[in-house]
Design an enzyme around this catalytic site. Structure first.
Site, PDB file in Angstrom:
ATOM      1  N   ASP A 167      -6.683  -6.930   7.560  1.00 50.35           N
ATOM      2  CA  ASP A 167      -5.606  -6.605   6.642  1.00 50.35           C
ATOM      3  C   ASP A 167      -4.302  -6.855   8.116  1.00 50.35           C
ATOM      4  OD1 ASP A 167      -5.622  -6.020   4.471  1.00 50.35           O
ATOM      5  OD2 ASP A 167      -5.361  -3.792   4.473  1.00 50.35           O
ATOM      6  N   ASP A 179       0.699  -0.906  -0.024  1.00 50.96           N
ATOM      7  CA  ASP A 179       0.125  -0.367  -0.205  1.00 50.96           C
ATOM      8  C   ASP A 179       0.808   1.203   0.415  1.00 50.96           C
ATOM      9  OD1 ASP A 179      -2.078  -2.175   0.250  1.00 50.96           O
ATOM     10  OD2 ASP A 179      -2.967  -1.438   2.351  1.00 50.96           O
TER      11      ASP A 179
END
Length: 123
Positions: free
Chosen positions: A110, A81
């Site tokens: 996550d 990310d």
């Protein structure tokens, strides 16, 4: 009909340019979103509140998916990310687990190391 993997790929792409309102529409009403180092968020209103704060502070994110697997209604992806915090570009390795129900995300977890984020606090 969209597969769970296609839905997750589309969802991850939405973070590049989407709004909190467009992103939250990928979730079921009773969804759970859990960034494992933090407390889970339960339900669309809680997730929307988090998204509004996150995107207001950090802007949009580029989810660079390296590997993704689908087993039934579960999708797992390995990704990086990329986003910016106070002019610091962050690349955060993440392992994501998604449970899909009726074409929406019912659970998203996550897993990542907070060190790259907490290191910014010392600057």
């Amino acid at each position: 009909m969209t597969t769970p993997s296609e839905l997750v790929t589309e969802f991850c792409s939405e973070w590049r340019t989407g709004t909190p309102e467009s992103i939250v529409e990928y979730f079921t009403d009773d969804a759970v979103y859990h960034n494992i180092p933090m407390q889970p968020l339960v339900g669309k209103p809680a997730i929307l509140e988090f998204l509004r704060g996150f995107l207001a502070n950090f802007g949009n994110i580029d989810f660079d998916i390296h590997h993704q697997a689908e087993i039934g209604d579960t999708v797992m992806n390995e990704r990086v990310d990329r986003f910016t915090i106070n002019d610091n570009k962050i690349e955060l390795p993440v392992m994501g687990s998604f449970e899909v129900r009726d074409g929406k995300i019912a659970a998203w977890r996550d897993y990542f190391d907070m060190a790259p984020l907490t290191a910014l606090g010392g600057q």
